[in-house]
Design a protein around this motif. Structure first.
Motif, PDB file in Angstrom:
ATOM      1  N   ALA A   5       1.061  -1.140  -0.176  1.00 19.90           N
ATOM      2  CA  ALA A   5       0.078  -0.059  -0.001  1.00 19.90           C
ATOM      3  C   ALA A   5       0.880   1.319  -0.034  1.00 19.90           C
ATOM      4  O   ALA A   5       1.756   1.367   0.697  1.00 19.90           O
ATOM      5  N   ILE A   6       0.684   2.162  -0.743  1.00 21.60           N
ATOM      6  CA  ILE A   6       1.227   3.460  -0.767  1.00 21.60           C
ATOM      7  C   ILE A   6       0.082   4.697  -0.365  1.00 21.60           C
ATOM      8  O   ILE A   6      -0.778   4.892  -0.947  1.00 21.60           O
ATOM      9  N   ASN A   7       0.493   5.197   0.871  1.00 25.40           N
ATOM     10  CA  ASN A   7      -0.451   6.212   1.592  1.00 25.40           C
ATOM     11  C   ASN A   7       0.533   7.301   1.871  1.00 25.40           C
ATOM     12  O   ASN A   7       1.276   7.280   2.912  1.00 25.40           O
ATOM     13  N   PRO A   8       0.642   8.268   1.269  1.00 24.37           N
ATOM     14  CA  PRO A   8       1.569   9.478   1.625  1.00 24.37           C
ATOM     15  C   PRO A   8       0.845  10.203   2.922  1.00 24.37           C
ATOM     16  O   PRO A   8       1.661  10.935   3.572  1.00 24.37           O
ATOM     17  N   TRP A   9      -0.369   9.972   2.839  1.00 22.05           N
ATOM     18  CA  TRP A   9      -0.985  10.522   3.996  1.00 22.05           C
ATOM     19  C   TRP A   9      -1.894   9.449   4.925  1.00 22.05           C
ATOM     20  O   TRP A   9      -1.697   8.373   4.915  1.00 22.05           O
ATOM     21  N   LYS A  10      -2.368  10.029   6.086  1.00 24.96           N
ATOM     22  CA  LYS A  10      -3.204   8.998   6.989  1.00 24.96           C
ATOM     23  C   LYS A  10      -4.852   9.251   6.908  1.00 24.96           C
ATOM     24  O   LYS A  10      -5.417   8.019   7.169  1.00 24.96           O
ATOM     25  N   LYS A  24       3.079  -7.319  -6.956  1.00 24.50           N
ATOM     26  CA  LYS A  24       4.152  -8.014  -7.426  1.00 24.50           C
ATOM     27  C   LYS A  24       3.877  -9.651  -7.393  1.00 24.50           C
ATOM     28  O   LYS A  24       3.366  -9.917  -6.357  1.00 24.50           O
ATOM     29  N   ASN A  25       4.699 -10.333  -8.206  1.00 24.17           N
ATOM     30  CA  ASN A  25       4.533 -11.636  -8.560  1.00 24.17           C
ATOM     31  C   ASN A  25       3.150 -12.358  -8.335  1.00 24.17           C
ATOM     32  O   ASN A  25       2.773 -12.998  -7.419  1.00 24.17           O
ATOM     33  N   VAL A  26       2.128 -11.839  -9.124  1.00 26.49           N
ATOM     34  CA  VAL A  26       0.821 -12.416  -9.144  1.00 26.49           C
ATOM     35  C   VAL A  26       0.809 -13.542  -9.736  1.00 26.49           C
ATOM     36  O   VAL A  26       1.208 -13.823 -11.114  1.00 26.49           O
ATOM     37  N   GLU A  27       0.019 -14.362  -9.139  1.00 28.35           N
ATOM     38  CA  GLU A  27      -0.207 -15.859  -9.832  1.00 28.35           C
ATOM     39  C   GLU A  27      -1.734 -15.548 -10.771  1.00 28.35           C
ATOM     40  O   GLU A  27      -1.868 -16.266 -11.941  1.00 28.35           O
ATOM     41  N   VAL A  75      -7.722  -5.462  -4.761  1.00 29.69           N
ATOM     42  CA  VAL A  75      -6.752  -4.222  -5.023  1.00 29.69           C
ATOM     43  C   VAL A  75      -7.306  -3.149  -5.454  1.00 29.69           C
ATOM     44  O   VAL A  75      -6.788  -2.002  -5.605  1.00 29.69           O
ATOM     45  N   ARG A  76      -8.512  -3.340  -6.323  1.00 33.18           N
ATOM     46  CA  ARG A  76      -9.091  -1.990  -6.589  1.00 33.18           C
ATOM     47  C   ARG A  76     -10.700  -2.423  -6.461  1.00 33.18           C
ATOM     48  O   ARG A  76     -11.251  -3.378  -6.907  1.00 33.18           O
ATOM     49  N   LEU A  77     -11.489  -1.265  -6.013  1.00 39.48           N
ATOM     50  CA  LEU A  77     -12.707  -1.314  -6.154  1.00 39.48           C
ATOM     51  C   LEU A  77     -13.388   0.121  -6.626  1.00 39.48           C
ATOM     52  O   LEU A  77     -13.080   1.028  -5.730  1.00 39.48           O
ATOM     53  N   ASN A  78     -14.316  -0.051  -7.172  1.00 40.16           N
ATOM     54  CA  ASN A  78     -14.913   1.157  -7.804  1.00 40.16           C
ATOM     55  C   ASN A  78     -16.432   0.910  -7.296  1.00 40.16           C
ATOM     56  O   ASN A  78     -17.224  -0.214  -7.434  1.00 40.16           O
ATOM     57  N   VAL A  79     -17.128   1.934  -6.817  1.00 42.62           N
ATOM     58  CA  VAL A  79     -18.288   1.997  -6.256  1.00 42.62           C
ATOM     59  C   VAL A  79     -19.159   3.138  -7.116  1.00 42.62           C
ATOM     60  O   VAL A  79     -18.837   4.110  -7.099  1.00 42.62           O
ATOM     61  N   TYR A  80     -20.119   2.670  -7.736  1.00 43.03           N
ATOM     62  CA  TYR A  80     -21.017   3.478  -8.405  1.00 43.03           C
ATOM     63  C   TYR A  80     -22.263   3.660  -7.729  1.00 43.03           C
ATOM     64  O   TYR A  80     -22.759   2.483  -7.265  1.00 43.03           O
ATOM     65  N   THR A  81     -23.050   4.766  -7.647  1.00 41.59           N
ATOM     66  CA  THR A  81     -24.257   4.965  -6.954  1.00 41.59           C
ATOM     67  C   THR A  81     -25.087   6.111  -7.411  1.00 41.59           C
ATOM     68  O   THR A  81     -24.522   6.943  -8.098  1.00 41.59           O
ATOM     69  N   THR A  82     -26.358   5.754  -7.436  1.00 41.57           N
ATOM     70  CA  THR A  82     -27.144   6.815  -8.162  1.00 41.57           C
ATOM     71  C   THR A  82     -27.248   8.045  -6.987  1.00 41.57           C
ATOM     72  O   THR A  82     -27.884   9.030  -7.299  1.00 41.57           O
ATOM     73  N   SER A  83     -26.815   7.922  -5.751  1.00 39.38           N
ATOM     74  CA  SER A  83     -27.039   8.843  -4.566  1.00 39.38           C
ATOM     75  C   SER A  83     -25.885   8.836  -3.766  1.00 39.38           C
ATOM     76  O   SER A  83     -26.209   7.775  -2.885  1.00 39.38           O
ATOM     77  N   ALA A 125     -14.684  -4.702  -8.949  1.00 42.21           N
ATOM     78  CA  ALA A 125     -13.708  -5.029  -8.347  1.00 42.21           C
ATOM     79  C   ALA A 125     -12.315  -5.632  -9.304  1.00 42.21           C
ATOM     80  O   ALA A 125     -12.616  -6.544 -10.159  1.00 42.21           O
ATOM     81  N   THR A 126     -11.249  -5.387  -8.735  1.00 46.89           N
ATOM     82  CA  THR A 126     -10.077  -6.143  -9.200  1.00 46.89           C
ATOM     83  C   THR A 126      -9.582  -6.891  -8.235  1.00 46.89           C
ATOM     84  O   THR A 126      -9.222  -6.479  -7.097  1.00 46.89           O
ATOM     85  N   VAL A 127      -9.250  -8.261  -8.329  1.00 52.31           N
ATOM     86  CA  VAL A 127      -8.641  -9.195  -7.226  1.00 52.31           C
ATOM     87  C   VAL A 127      -7.446  -9.929  -7.748  1.00 52.31           C
ATOM     88  O   VAL A 127      -7.623 -10.371  -8.756  1.00 52.31           O
ATOM     89  N   VAL A 128      -6.501 -10.141  -6.957  1.00 48.49           N
ATOM     90  CA  VAL A 128      -5.205 -10.855  -7.185  1.00 48.49           C
ATOM     91  C   VAL A 128      -5.015 -12.204  -6.438  1.00 48.49           C
ATOM     92  O   VAL A 128      -5.533 -12.181  -5.396  1.00 48.49           O
TER      93      VAL A 128
END
Length: 129
Positions: A5-10, A24-27, A75-83, A125-128
């Protein structure tokens, strides 16, 4: 496999996401179509946002586990909502689900004009492994 995880902030920690994810090194990589509150018979929910969010999370989890992957490796999750206004009071349900699985994902939350039929929330979602 290595996930960093890369988080420059908290501040993102309180919102249950990570600024960036390095893998890295994904199956294998699983790209999950948007999961919504559609039942096993293909009927779209007409319920409220809370009920639809719970069903969408359950459907997301089902697809991921039946594919032999783990929700903890989203590793990636997109949430779409109508509101976002309707979704926000129930966001703790989403955060509890994330915490239960120990998921650290990059996240996008986007309000859209509409979703399929009567749906209010969709999770992609994207899952590894």
């Amino acid at each position: 496999m290595e996930i960093n995880a890369i988080n420059p902030w908290k501040w993102q920690d309180a919102r249950s996401y990570t600024q960036a994810i390095e893998v890295k090194n994904v199956e294998g990589t699983l790209y999950v179509s948007g999961q919504t509150a559609i039942d096993d018979d293909g009927i779209s929910s007409t319920e409220d946002m809370k009920t639809q969010l719970i069903k969408s999370l359950a459907n997301l989890e089902r697809v991921i586990t039946e594919a032999g992957y783990s929700c903890s490796n989203i590793v990636r999750l997109n949430v779409y909502t109508t509101s976002t206004e309707e979704l926000w009071p129930h966001f703790s349900i989403f955060q509890d689900w994330i915490a239960r699985h120990g998921t650290k994902q990059a996240l996008t939350l986007l309000e859209v004009v509409s979703l399929f039929e009567t749906l209010k929330v969709e999770l992609e979602a994207t899952v590894v492994k």
